[in-house]
Every structure is written in C-alpha cells, then in structure tokens.
Design a protein around this motif. Structure first.
Motif, PDB file in Angstrom:
ATOM      1  N   HIS A  70      -1.815  13.606   8.689  1.00  0.00           N
ATOM      2  CA  HIS A  70      -1.733  12.187   8.963  1.00  0.00           C
ATOM      3  C   HIS A  70      -1.664  11.420   7.639  1.00  0.00           C
ATOM      4  CE1 HIS A  70      -6.033  13.119   8.474  1.00  0.00           C
ATOM      5  NE2 HIS A  70      -6.137  11.903   7.971  1.00  0.00           N
ATOM      6  N   PHE A 121      -4.382   7.119   2.651  1.00  0.00           N
ATOM      7  CA  PHE A 121      -4.264   5.983   1.739  1.00  0.00           C
ATOM      8  C   PHE A 121      -4.335   6.458   0.290  1.00  0.00           C
ATOM      9  CE2 PHE A 121      -4.773   1.650   0.372  1.00  0.00           C
ATOM     10  CZ  PHE A 121      -5.694   1.690  -0.673  1.00  0.00           C
ATOM     11  N   TYR A 144       0.898   5.479   0.887  1.00  0.00           N
ATOM     12  CA  TYR A 144       0.257   6.553   1.642  1.00  0.00           C
ATOM     13  C   TYR A 144       1.005   7.854   1.407  1.00  0.00           C
ATOM     14  CZ  TYR A 144      -2.230   2.915   4.165  1.00  0.00           C
ATOM     15  OH  TYR A 144      -3.040   1.854   4.481  1.00  0.00           O
ATOM     16  N   SER A 187      -5.685   3.813  13.789  1.00  0.00           N
ATOM     17  CA  SER A 187      -6.145   3.516  12.439  1.00  0.00           C
ATOM     18  C   SER A 187      -7.086   2.328  12.457  1.00  0.00           C
ATOM     19  CB  SER A 187      -4.969   3.239  11.500  1.00  0.00           C
ATOM     20  OG  SER A 187      -4.529   1.902  11.616  1.00  0.00           O
ATOM     21  N   TYR A 227      -0.433   3.460  16.369  1.00  0.00           N
ATOM     22  CA  TYR A 227       0.906   3.661  15.821  1.00  0.00           C
ATOM     23  C   TYR A 227       1.581   4.819  16.540  1.00  0.00           C
ATOM     24  CZ  TYR A 227      -0.374   0.779  11.778  1.00  0.00           C
ATOM     25  OH  TYR A 227      -0.761  -0.248  10.956  1.00  0.00           O
ATOM     26  N   LEU A 285      -0.097  -2.784   9.399  1.00  0.00           N
ATOM     27  CA  LEU A 285       0.795  -2.270   8.369  1.00  0.00           C
ATOM     28  C   LEU A 285       2.222  -2.150   8.877  1.00  0.00           C
ATOM     29  CD1 LEU A 285      -1.544   0.603   7.141  1.00  0.00           C
ATOM     30  CD2 LEU A 285      -1.107  -1.544   5.948  1.00  0.00           C
ATOM     31  N   GLN A 327       0.837  -1.179   0.000  1.00  0.00           N
ATOM     32  CA  GLN A 327       0.000   0.000   0.000  1.00  0.00           C
ATOM     33  C   GLN A 327       0.881   1.240   0.000  1.00  0.00           C
ATOM     34  OE1 GLN A 327      -3.005  -0.271   3.127  1.00  0.00           O
ATOM     35  NE2 GLN A 327      -3.085  -2.500   2.896  1.00  0.00           N
ATOM     36  N   GLN A 350      -3.659   0.343  -3.132  1.00  0.00           N
ATOM     37  CA  GLN A 350      -3.151  -0.981  -2.775  1.00  0.00           C
ATOM     38  C   GLN A 350      -2.855  -1.752  -4.060  1.00  0.00           C
ATOM     39  OE1 GLN A 350      -5.833  -4.175  -1.439  1.00  0.00           O
ATOM     40  NE2 GLN A 350      -4.482  -4.529   0.296  1.00  0.00           N
ATOM     41  N   PHE A 396      -5.949  -0.078  15.430  1.00  0.00           N
ATOM     42  CA  PHE A 396      -4.501  -0.142  15.614  1.00  0.00           C
ATOM     43  C   PHE A 396      -3.988   1.178  16.172  1.00  0.00           C
ATOM     44  CE2 PHE A 396      -4.154  -4.036  13.248  1.00  0.00           C
ATOM     45  CZ  PHE A 396      -5.198  -3.971  12.345  1.00  0.00           C
ATOM     46  N   MET A 450     -10.988  -4.374  13.798  1.00  0.00           N
ATOM     47  CA  MET A 450      -9.621  -4.108  14.230  1.00  0.00           C
ATOM     48  C   MET A 450      -9.381  -2.615  14.368  1.00  0.00           C
ATOM     49  SD  MET A 450      -8.022  -7.034  14.334  1.00  0.00           S
ATOM     50  CE  MET A 450      -7.710  -8.609  13.540  1.00  0.00           C
ATOM     51  N   LEU A 477       4.015   0.360  14.415  1.00  0.00           N
ATOM     52  CA  LEU A 477       2.825  -0.199  15.060  1.00  0.00           C
ATOM     53  C   LEU A 477       3.130  -0.513  16.518  1.00  0.00           C
ATOM     54  CD1 LEU A 477      -0.082  -1.299  14.717  1.00  0.00           C
ATOM     55  CD2 LEU A 477       0.941  -3.495  14.124  1.00  0.00           C
ATOM     56  N   PHE A 524      -6.576   6.600   8.894  1.00  0.00           N
ATOM     57  CA  PHE A 524      -5.922   7.097  10.094  1.00  0.00           C
ATOM     58  C   PHE A 524      -6.675   8.264  10.705  1.00  0.00           C
ATOM     59  CE2 PHE A 524      -1.886   4.891  10.490  1.00  0.00           C
ATOM     60  CZ  PHE A 524      -1.815   4.224   9.279  1.00  0.00           C
ATOM     61  N   GLY A 525      -6.615   8.312  12.033  1.00  0.00           N
ATOM     62  CA  GLY A 525      -7.094   9.492  12.720  1.00  0.00           C
ATOM     63  C   GLY A 525      -6.104  10.629  12.520  1.00  0.00           C
ATOM     64  N   ASN A 529      -4.642  -9.480   5.419  1.00  0.00           N
ATOM     65  CA  ASN A 529      -5.497  -8.286   5.315  1.00  0.00           C
ATOM     66  C   ASN A 529      -6.168  -7.939   6.633  1.00  0.00           C
ATOM     67  OD1 ASN A 529      -5.331  -7.046   2.755  1.00  0.00           O
ATOM     68  ND2 ASN A 529      -6.432  -8.776   1.863  1.00  0.00           N
ATOM     69  N   THR A 530      -5.384  -7.984   7.701  1.00  0.00           N
ATOM     70  CA  THR A 530      -5.943  -7.624   8.999  1.00  0.00           C
ATOM     71  C   THR A 530      -5.981  -6.121   9.206  1.00  0.00           C
ATOM     72  OG1 THR A 530      -3.761  -7.700  10.026  1.00  0.00           O
ATOM     73  CG2 THR A 530      -5.069  -9.730  10.071  1.00  0.00           C
ATOM     74  N   GLY A 531      -5.239  -5.395   8.391  1.00  0.00           N
ATOM     75  CA  GLY A 531      -5.120  -3.964   8.579  1.00  0.00           C
ATOM     76  C   GLY A 531      -3.826  -3.566   9.235  1.00  0.00           C
ATOM     77  N   GLY A 588      -9.368  -0.419   9.481  1.00  0.00           N
ATOM     78  CA  GLY A 588      -9.451  -0.858   8.087  1.00  0.00           C
ATOM     79  C   GLY A 588      -8.663  -2.126   7.880  1.00  0.00           C
ATOM     80  N   ASP A 589      -9.220  -3.028   7.034  1.00  0.00           N
ATOM     81  CA  ASP A 589      -8.509  -4.272   6.772  1.00  0.00           C
ATOM     82  C   ASP A 589      -7.745  -4.232   5.458  1.00  0.00           C
ATOM     83  OD1 ASP A 589     -11.675  -6.027   6.205  1.00  0.00           O
ATOM     84  OD2 ASP A 589     -10.779  -4.291   5.247  1.00  0.00           O
ATOM     85  N   ARG A 590      -8.312  -3.673   4.422  1.00  0.00           N
ATOM     86  CA  ARG A 590      -7.629  -3.623   3.128  1.00  0.00           C
ATOM     87  C   ARG A 590      -6.975  -2.276   2.866  1.00  0.00           C
ATOM     88  NH1 ARG A 590      -8.712  -8.161   0.376  1.00  0.00           N
ATOM     89  NH2 ARG A 590     -10.439  -9.382   1.189  1.00  0.00           N
ATOM     90  N   ARG A 591      -7.219  -1.327   3.715  1.00  0.00           N
ATOM     91  CA  ARG A 591      -6.589  -0.020   3.602  1.00  0.00           C
ATOM     92  C   ARG A 591      -6.594   0.616   4.983  1.00  0.00           C
ATOM     93  NH1 ARG A 591     -10.038   4.335   0.590  1.00  0.00           N
ATOM     94  NH2 ARG A 591      -9.264   5.699   2.223  1.00  0.00           N
ATOM     95  N   GLY A 592      -5.595   1.424   5.273  1.00  0.00           N
ATOM     96  CA  GLY A 592      -5.544   2.061   6.584  1.00  0.00           C
ATOM     97  C   GLY A 592      -6.169   3.438   6.527  1.00  0.00           C
TER      98      GLY A 592
END
Lengths: 112, 111
Positions: free
Chosen positions: A42, A45, A35, B94, B35, A100, A33, A48, B33, B31, B45, B102-103, A96-98, B96-100
């Motif tokens: 911040h 994205f 960013y 953050s 960072y 990174l 991915q 991907q 996360f 989920m 992370l 973020f706050g 794909n848990t998120g 998302g599973d396929r993309r992050g």
C-alpha cells in the motif's frame, strides 16, 4: 477538476544509476506529498513539501517543490534494488483535510 | 502515524453480489477516506467518511453503489454493491490530515 500529471509512467534503470520523477499541476498547490508503493503493498508516506522552492532530503532521495508551487520532483541518487516500486505525488489540498489527489505514478524497476 | 487494519485482505466475489470492507484505526481520527486503485492504476478518492453524518462522495461515485458507514471515530465500512468485473480493484482506507496513512488494502476480484 484538479489534476496532477506525473511523468514518466515507467522507468527502468541499472542499479547505481540515478532516477527522477516529475509532477506538474495546472494550478498552484498548497502542498504536495510523495508516496511509495512497493509491489503488492500500500502507499507509504514519504514527505510533504509546503514552501515555494523547498528542497528536502532523505538519504538518497531529494524532493523539490517548484518556485511557483506548480511542480515537484523526486530524485533518487544511485538507485538500489530496494528502491523498486511506484512513486506517487499527491496534491494535499489547501485545507489539510487529508483528502489527496494522486498523480498517475512512476513505476521504477532497478536491474541488479 | 496511525495503525490501520482492513478486513478482508482479499476476496473473490460473484457479479451481482455485495461486499463490505471494514477499516479499523488504532486511534480516534476526524477524517477517514476510501480510495480505489484499479489494476495498474493510481489511487482515486471514492469518498470521505464523516462521523455522525453522511459520507461525502467524489464525482463519479454514488452512495447507492458505495454505501459507507462511520459509526465512531475509529471505524468505517465501505460496501461495494451489485458488483461487476469492473469493480475488481484494491480498496484502501486512509486517515490523517497532513499526511496519508493507508491501510493494507482489500484486493477484490469480481468474476
């Protein structure tokens, strides 16, 4: 542990010049991915990549995933001052848990 | 994409104190996360905040220093305990599973 190396660390270009940042992994990536983080902001994205040899375009941005899925690149054509920021690649992991794992980032400065 | 808010947006703290950072998401997510981004550095992370169970910490991060709560599917907190100047960083949540997504981050300065 898993590491993603990114070069260069910094790049200064004249507005209108092209820019490329490279990302390399010692192991095969399931997906990568990209960013963008503006100064004081911040990470946001961008894209991907999942498939071997995949190429995706977003206006002036071209993203590539290597055939061996161990490297990736982001190329910006004809940079503009709005492109200023830090570009990160990130290993998105196999499940794909998120979660990174980020590269070190490339900070782009564009001189008008 | 999810909309994420964090509180506080920034703080200046004295060494030895603790700060709790809140992360709120506009939708239920499995989920979450946390960072850390040290000055001029990339994102690292800290942990995965699991709803209904203890957080999963990455190497180099421990629960005593960074306790995490996840009371429901839209909210999490990260506490930075017994702070030292080395804890001065931006802390981001953050989802998302396929993309992050973020706050906006919490910018912490420890004096």
């Amino acid at each position: 542990g898993q590491q993603v190396m990114q070069i260069p660390q910094y790049q200064h270009v004249q507005e209108g010049e092209d820019f490329t940042t490279y990302c390399n992994s010692s192991t095969t990536l399931s997906n990568i991915q990209w960013y963008k983080q503006r100064p004081g902001g911040h990470p946001v994205f961008l894209i991907q990549l999942v498939k071997s040899g995949e190429v995706k375009k977003q206006k002036r941005l071209t993203f590539q995933f290597g055939e061996a899925k161990k490297n990736s690149s982001l190329h910006i054509t004809a940079t503009q001052t709005t492109d200023v920021g830090t570009y990160f690649c990130a290993d998105g992991g196999s499940s794909n848990t998120g979660k990174l794992i980020f590269g070190q980032g490339t900070t782009l400065q564009v001189k008008p | 994409s999810a909309v994420i808010s964090q509180k506080p947006s920034r703080d200046i703290c004295q060494r030895g104190t603790s700060l709790t950072i809140q992360c709120q998401v506009d939708s239920q997510v499995t989920m979450m996360f946390w960072y850390r981004q040290q000055p001029g550095q990339s994102l690292t992370l800290i942990a995965t905040a699991n709803q209904g169970s203890e957080a999963t910490y990455e190497s180099g991060f421990v629960i005593d220093k960074f306790p995490i709560s996840r009371p429901n599917l839209t909210f999490s907190t990260l506490t930075v305990s017994n702070m030292s100047p080395e804890d001065s960083s931006i802390y981001l949540c953050s989802v998302g599973d396929r993309r992050g997504d973020f706050g906006p981050g919490t910018r912490l300065l420890v004096l």
